[in-house]
Design a protein around this motif. Structure first.
Motif, PDB file in Angstrom:
ATOM      1  N   LYS A   1     -12.338  -2.608  -0.302  1.00  0.00           N
ATOM      2  CA  LYS A   1     -10.871  -2.603  -0.464  1.00  0.00           C
ATOM      3  C   LYS A   1     -10.430  -3.492  -1.631  1.00  0.00           C
ATOM      4  O   LYS A   1      -9.245  -3.798  -1.765  1.00  0.00           O
ATOM      5  CB  LYS A   1     -10.197  -3.133   0.821  1.00  0.00           C
ATOM      6  CG  LYS A   1     -10.631  -2.478   2.096  1.00  0.00           C
ATOM      7  CD  LYS A   1      -9.795  -1.258   2.405  1.00  0.00           C
ATOM      8  CE  LYS A   1     -10.156  -0.687   3.768  1.00  0.00           C
ATOM      9  NZ  LYS A   1      -9.670   0.666   3.960  1.00  0.00           N
ATOM     10  N   TYR A   2     -11.407  -3.917  -2.442  1.00  0.00           N
ATOM     11  CA  TYR A   2     -11.064  -4.953  -3.430  1.00  0.00           C
ATOM     12  C   TYR A   2      -9.995  -4.512  -4.429  1.00  0.00           C
ATOM     13  O   TYR A   2      -9.261  -5.313  -4.981  1.00  0.00           O
ATOM     14  CB  TYR A   2     -12.327  -5.410  -4.170  1.00  0.00           C
ATOM     15  CG  TYR A   2     -12.666  -4.582  -5.380  1.00  0.00           C
ATOM     16  CD1 TYR A   2     -12.226  -4.948  -6.647  1.00  0.00           C
ATOM     17  CD2 TYR A   2     -13.419  -3.411  -5.263  1.00  0.00           C
ATOM     18  CE1 TYR A   2     -12.522  -4.178  -7.752  1.00  0.00           C
ATOM     19  CE2 TYR A   2     -13.709  -2.631  -6.347  1.00  0.00           C
ATOM     20  CZ  TYR A   2     -13.268  -3.017  -7.590  1.00  0.00           C
ATOM     21  OH  TYR A   2     -13.548  -2.258  -8.684  1.00  0.00           O
ATOM     22  N   ASP A   3      -9.905  -3.178  -4.668  1.00  0.00           N
ATOM     23  CA  ASP A   3      -8.970  -2.724  -5.696  1.00  0.00           C
ATOM     24  C   ASP A   3      -7.555  -2.468  -5.162  1.00  0.00           C
ATOM     25  O   ASP A   3      -6.679  -2.038  -5.909  1.00  0.00           O
ATOM     26  CB  ASP A   3      -9.518  -1.464  -6.394  1.00  0.00           C
ATOM     27  CG  ASP A   3      -9.892  -0.377  -5.403  1.00  0.00           C
ATOM     28  OD1 ASP A   3      -9.934  -0.685  -4.189  1.00  0.00           O
ATOM     29  OD2 ASP A   3     -10.122   0.765  -5.836  1.00  0.00           O
ATOM     30  N   LEU A   4      -7.343  -2.766  -3.887  1.00  0.00           N
ATOM     31  CA  LEU A   4      -5.982  -2.597  -3.353  1.00  0.00           C
ATOM     32  C   LEU A   4      -5.121  -3.799  -3.741  1.00  0.00           C
ATOM     33  O   LEU A   4      -5.630  -4.922  -3.826  1.00  0.00           O
ATOM     34  CB  LEU A   4      -6.026  -2.485  -1.824  1.00  0.00           C
ATOM     35  CG  LEU A   4      -6.764  -1.271  -1.242  1.00  0.00           C
ATOM     36  CD1 LEU A   4      -6.770  -1.343   0.282  1.00  0.00           C
ATOM     37  CD2 LEU A   4      -6.104   0.029  -1.703  1.00  0.00           C
ATOM     38  N   PRO A   5      -3.824  -3.576  -3.965  1.00  0.00           N
ATOM     39  CA  PRO A   5      -2.954  -4.720  -4.291  1.00  0.00           C
ATOM     40  C   PRO A   5      -2.941  -5.731  -3.135  1.00  0.00           C
ATOM     41  O   PRO A   5      -2.879  -5.345  -1.968  1.00  0.00           O
ATOM     42  CB  PRO A   5      -1.582  -4.073  -4.470  1.00  0.00           C
ATOM     43  CG  PRO A   5      -1.857  -2.637  -4.746  1.00  0.00           C
ATOM     44  CD  PRO A   5      -3.112  -2.292  -4.026  1.00  0.00           C
ATOM     45  N   LEU A   6      -3.012  -6.988  -3.521  1.00  0.00           N
ATOM     46  CA  LEU A   6      -3.065  -8.074  -2.535  1.00  0.00           C
ATOM     47  C   LEU A   6      -1.674  -8.702  -2.458  1.00  0.00           C
ATOM     48  O   LEU A   6      -1.176  -9.244  -3.452  1.00  0.00           O
ATOM     49  CB  LEU A   6      -4.108  -9.087  -3.030  1.00  0.00           C
ATOM     50  CG  LEU A   6      -4.526 -10.227  -2.142  1.00  0.00           C
ATOM     51  CD1 LEU A   6      -5.136  -9.733  -0.834  1.00  0.00           C
ATOM     52  CD2 LEU A   6      -5.554 -11.084  -2.885  1.00  0.00           C
ATOM     53  N   CYS A   7      -1.051  -8.578  -1.284  1.00  0.00           N
ATOM     54  CA  CYS A   7       0.318  -9.113  -1.147  1.00  0.00           C
ATOM     55  C   CYS A   7       0.251 -10.473  -0.452  1.00  0.00           C
ATOM     56  O   CYS A   7      -0.296 -10.585   0.654  1.00  0.00           O
ATOM     57  CB  CYS A   7       1.169  -8.181  -0.301  1.00  0.00           C
ATOM     58  SG  CYS A   7       1.120  -6.492  -0.904  1.00  0.00           S
ATOM     59  N   ILE A   8       0.773 -11.466  -1.118  1.00  0.00           N
ATOM     60  CA  ILE A   8       0.746 -12.808  -0.544  1.00  0.00           C
ATOM     61  C   ILE A   8       2.186 -13.326  -0.449  1.00  0.00           C
ATOM     62  O   ILE A   8       2.917 -13.347  -1.445  1.00  0.00           O
ATOM     63  CB  ILE A   8      -0.135 -13.755  -1.393  1.00  0.00           C
ATOM     64  CG1 ILE A   8      -1.572 -13.233  -1.404  1.00  0.00           C
ATOM     65  CG2 ILE A   8      -0.073 -15.177  -0.850  1.00  0.00           C
ATOM     66  CD1 ILE A   8      -2.543 -14.093  -2.150  1.00  0.00           C
ATOM     67  N   GLU A   9       2.549 -13.711   0.757  1.00  0.00           N
ATOM     68  CA  GLU A   9       3.873 -14.331   0.947  1.00  0.00           C
ATOM     69  C   GLU A   9       3.629 -15.788   1.333  1.00  0.00           C
ATOM     70  O   GLU A   9       2.706 -16.088   2.090  1.00  0.00           O
ATOM     71  CB  GLU A   9       4.635 -13.613   2.061  1.00  0.00           C
ATOM     72  CG  GLU A   9       4.950 -12.162   1.711  1.00  0.00           C
ATOM     73  CD  GLU A   9       5.315 -11.356   2.939  1.00  0.00           C
ATOM     74  OE1 GLU A   9       6.460 -11.476   3.398  1.00  0.00           O
ATOM     75  OE2 GLU A   9       4.432 -10.626   3.433  1.00  0.00           O
ATOM     76  N   THR A  10       4.462 -16.659   0.803  1.00  0.00           N
ATOM     77  CA  THR A  10       4.278 -18.088   1.118  1.00  0.00           C
ATOM     78  C   THR A  10       5.613 -18.680   1.561  1.00  0.00           C
ATOM     79  O   THR A  10       6.683 -18.216   1.162  1.00  0.00           O
ATOM     80  CB  THR A  10       3.787 -18.889  -0.114  1.00  0.00           C
ATOM     81  OG1 THR A  10       4.840 -18.931  -1.080  1.00  0.00           O
ATOM     82  CG2 THR A  10       2.565 -18.278  -0.741  1.00  0.00           C
TER      83      THR A  10
END
Lengths: 490, 441
Positions: free
Chosen positions: B411-420
């Protein structure tokens, strides 16, 4: 230290300058110093072993000459000692001790034969004993030949190495030419084919289902060995020539041979010559062989007498040749393979010729000659395959694949042997160049002498161009081991 | 016996043969270089040409690519009212820096020499020990000298010796590529090539006196990069310190003022690898041992140098704006000296004084992809991490104070969504992409 390395080329260059600067009487000392440095770079222990073995032959020869009555015992004792060192280091240590590589003197198989030949020559009064140990050592350790031959005879080259060699411009030019030619064969052709062969033989699981491709690889391996070994010999002879020293020739275009026996008259000539002079002929004069031959002669006629002698002596020689190459069973099988072919073709020579006559084959036709050359190379290639495999299991695997899995479409596997399109173009150019030169030499043309007749400028352009080509397209540098030669481990 | 006259002629012929053959050999290789080597885009070719054309150089800056992107001599010339020159090159190692220093001193009388010893330089030294390519970037365009020859002989092993001197060997496979040869010859015959024109690209352009300008800046305010091997205080090559001592001794013997510096790189990168303070301390000690000052501009306080991602093209290289701003600060330090309290004592101290902010992730191939969260400040943030898989979101972490997480390899090429978020503070969202370089790991 390998003969193909910057360090050894620097050694040659420096030695050459010093050699021709020092007084002519002391020039051999330069060679001795260079040779000992060259050898000692591979290990002090093995240098000591080499010097000790050389001393056995040196002292043995003096004693043989001094006391003719006991000379036979001294000869046998000296030979046993030399062979004991060879057997212990190469065959026993190599299999029993994990750190054996530091104990196996490089080139021991080559110089041991040279030493045994020298002792025999002194015993038979064909050569006189050398009384100066340093001179003797400079012959034994002469660095161009010690790793991989030629297996020099002291009576032929010994005094040439330690003799008074004047500077001759032509020698240096000829030597340089030959050295570049050897580098061309080794770096442009052999090492490229080496990548191919090691890829395929190193992955028989992957390539084992393709008999067609394995057959092509067998031929590639045969050509690789020739280019590698004859390339080394050219380098060794070229370096020697620059010092004014003529070593024995080892190759005479063996792939043009039309018979197995003829092949061994052109391939590794100093080895086959050694076995002929020091094993085959002495063996044929022993009473046991004579008696057996006589018995067969009395029963089946004079022809049988000769053939019996040839069969017994050839069988022993080829078994010994196999063992000389290595301790593995496959080497013995390789020796028996060659011995059987040569014995068979010798015994049934008349019958084979008779079949040719019955079939109305024009044996003088170029096509017939070509067929025989291909046949000889095929025999050699198959033998080479036996010798290169780690065990007979792999040999069986390949033979089974060739017989049962012969798929011509698998020739496309050539794409996977780590050679690029560029490599194949260089291989093709290299092989055509060697072929053309070999045909010219076979027709009697002396290529180097021919180049020597050119005017100075074209000749110098040729030298610079040749060296440029080798350095540009040769296989060396990161990721390649050019220091290794296929025959240096025998 | 050969007549004496004939012998003399033969000797003369022999000597002539050696020289003519050697000259022809050199000529052949020059022709091959012309045919096979495309160096039309090599900025070091232009840099060294400019360098040899200089009449005077007052200040010299030497280092790796972050110096090349970070020191703009046009800005410094104006600020310092002097002639400055940037002799940095990509992946430059400390031994090449020393070689360039000697090359400069042999031609000019610099008033001051600045050599970068920051983490990047040690890292380059660590990475490039087995490769000669960083050296070739400079040595290929240096004028012939014993200094250059000895450097190449000393640094090349038997595998690379030919490549070091016979440049065309590196591109030998192109000898059968007629199209490429034709293209190379055309490029070499062009006026731009002959006149050392600056090659221009949208992403990066040579801007004179060794400076490479880049207008790019990272698109998000956070970074997402592959984790590299890090030189820590424990594994700095002793040869690195040896070179430092040689440089210091050399400058002392030539009476040339020398300073070691460390140009700013992003705090994301500094915080991402443990042990920066230990490393920095070792370098400071080594410099001090030889009586040379060492200034780490990474420890500047916010009021002097803000750690703004818009000043960087990536985590280790300043962009045009960043370089201009830093160079003005550097000029001020050179002319007036910055106050001692302009610097923190350590990165840890700087980090404690920083607000908690998400800086990015460092990823590595660990079977799956391991992502380390990099944040500033001592207070941990909460993270919600998910992968955007079409309409579905694959949740990895749901508002937790994690420091790392894993992404399945497939799944490495999927966009990584990070909320902080910090406590009940506002939520900030980032979308990051793991690079294909993770597959090479």
């Amino acid at each position: 230290m390998s003969l193909v390395s910057f360090e050894s080329f620097a050694l040659v260059f420096i030695s050459l300058i010093v050699y021709y600067i020092v007084p002519i009487k002391h020039r051999w000392l330069v060679l001795l110093a260079g040779s000992l440095y060259f050898y000692a770079r591979s290990g002090i222990v093995i240098t000591a072993v080499m010097a000790a073995t050389a001393f056995i032959a040196y002292y043995g020869a003096i004693l043989i000459e001094k006391d003719r009555e006991k000379s036979k015992k001294i000869l046998i004792f000296s030979i046993v000692l030399i062979l004991a060192v060879l057997v212990c280091t190469k065959y026993l240590f190599g299999h029993l001790i994990s750190f054996a590589h530091i104990l196996i003197p490089i080139g021991i198989s080559y110089y041991s034969l040279s030493l045994v030949g020298y002792l025999a020559d002194v015993y038979w009064k064909k050569d006189s004993a050398e009384h100066d140990f340093l001179r003797w050592l400079s012959f034994v350790a002469f660095f161009p030949k010690i790793l991989q031959g030629p297996i020099s005879s002291h009576k032929v080259t010994g005094r040439n190495i330690t003799g008074e060699n004047r500077f001759v411009y032509e020698n240096v030019c000829y030597g340089l030419q030959r050295m570049i030619w050897g580098l061309f064969k080794k770096l442009v052709i052999a090492d490229r084919l080496g990548l191919w062969v090691s890829t395929v033989y190193g992955d028989l699981e992957g390539y084992g289902n393709s008999g067609a491709f394995l057959i092509v690889t067998m031929f590639a391996s045969a050509v690789q060995l020739y280019m590698d070994f004859s390339g080394y010999t050219d380098i060794a002879l070229g370096i020697s020539e620059m010092f004014g020293i003529t070593l024995e020739e080892n190759f005479e275009r063996p792939f043009f041979s039309t018979s197995a026996a003829g092949f061994w008259g052109r391939w590794h000539m100093t080895l086959s010559g050694w076995f002929k002079d020091y094993l085959f002929l002495p063996l044929s004069r022993t009473s046991a062989v004579k008696n057996a031959s006589r018995k067969m002669g009395a029963r089946f006629g004079a022809d049988a007498r000769k053939k019996t002698m040839i069969t017994i002596c050839s069988a022993v020689v080829w078994l010994a040749t196999g063992i000389w190459h290595g301790a593995g069973v496959n080497y013995m099988v390789w020796g028996l393979y060659w011995g059987s072919i040569i014995i068979f073709s010798s015994i049934f020579e008349k019958q084979i010729n008779g079949i040719s006559r019955i079939l109305h084959i024009n044996t003088d036709a170029p096509t017939w000659k070509l067929f025989r050359m291909v046949r000889t190379v095929s025999i050699f290639a198959f033998g080479r395959m036996i010798a290169t495999q780690p065990s007979l299991h792999e040999v069986r695997h390949i033979i089974r694949a060739v017989i049962k899995e012969f798929h011509p479409e698998h020739l496309s596997y050539i794409k996977y042997v780590y050679l690029s399109g560029y490599d194949f173009v260089m291989l093709a150019i290299g092989l055509i160049t060697v072929l053309v030169i070999s045909i010219l030499q076979e027709r009697g043309m002396k290529v180097r002498e021919c180049i020597a007749t050119w005017n100075a400028i074209p000749r110098w352009i040729f030298y610079a161009f040749s060296l440029t080509v080798v350095l540009l397209v040769g296989v060396y540098g990161s990721g390649y081991d050019t220091s290794s030669f296929a025959y240096q481990f025998f | 016996m050969e007549p004496r006259g004939d012998k003399k002629i033969k000797i003369a012929m022999g000597i002539t043969a050696v020289f003519v053959t050697a000259a022809l050999f050199v000529l052949f290789w020059h022709v091959l270089w012309y045919m096979l080597v495309d160096d039309s885009e090599n900025y070091t070719r232009i840099t060294l040409h400019e360098f040899y054309e200089q009449e005077n150089i007052d200040y010299i800056f030497i280092g790796a690519s972050h110096v090349r992107n970070g020191i703009n001599p046009q800005v410094l010339d104006k600020e310092l009212d002097a002639d400055t020159f940037n002799l940095a090159s990509s992946s430059q190692t400390i031994d090449i820096s020393f070689l360039m220093l000697k090359e400069a001193v042999a031609r000019f009388s610099p008033k001051h020499v600045y050599i970068d010893l920051g983490y990047r330089m040690a890292q380059e030294h660590f990475n490039a020990r087995t490769s000669m390519t960083p050296s070739y970037l400079m040595t290929d365009y240096m004028k012939p000298s014993l200094r250059k020859t000895m450097f190449l002989i000393g640094k090349s092993d038997s595998d690379t010796l030919v490549n070091s001197f016979l440049l065309a060997r590196r591109n030998n496979e192109d000898i059968i590529n007629i199209e490429k040869i034709r293209e190379n010859i055309q490029k070499k015959n062009s006026d731009d090539y002959k006149n050392y024109a600056y090659p221009e690209h949208a992403e990066e352009g040579y801007a004179g006196k060794g400076y490479t300008a880049t207008p790019l800046h990272i698109t998000e305010d956070v970074y997402c990069e592959l984790k590299e091997d890090f030189v820590s205080e424990d594994n700095i090559d002793p040869a690195y310190f040896e070179e430092i001592s040689k440089i210091a001794a050399y400058c002392e013997s030539k009476n040339i003022p020398l300073s070691f510096i460390s140009l700013p790189i992003s705090s994301y990168r500094l915080l991402g690898y443990e042990g920066y303070d230990g490393f920095d301390e070792k370098i400071r000690e080594a410099a001090g041992q030889y009586g040379v000052s060492y200034t780490d501009y990474n420890l500047l306080k916010e009021e002097y140098w803000a750690d703004d991602p818009r000043m960087f093209r990536d985590s280790a290289h300043l962009n045009t704006d960043g370089a201009a701003e830093f160079d003005r600060l550097l000029a001020r330090d050179i002319l007036e000296g910055l106050p001692e309290d302009a610097f923190y004592g350590s990165l840890a101290e700087k980090n404690s004084a920083s607000l908690p902010e998400f800086r990015g992730i460092l990823y590595s191939n660990d079977g799956d992809i391991k992502c380390d969260i990099i944040q500033s400040g001592d207070t941990p943030l909460e993270y919600r991490v998910s992968l955007a898989d079409g309409a579905d979101n694959i949740l990895i972490s749901d508002w937790d104070t994690i420091t790392s997480f894993s992404v399945p390899m497939e799944k490495y090429d999927l966009p990584l969504c990070i909320e902080t978020r910090a406590g009940s503070g506002p939520v900030r969202e980032y979308t990051l992409h793991i690079g294909d370089d993770v597959l090479d790991e």
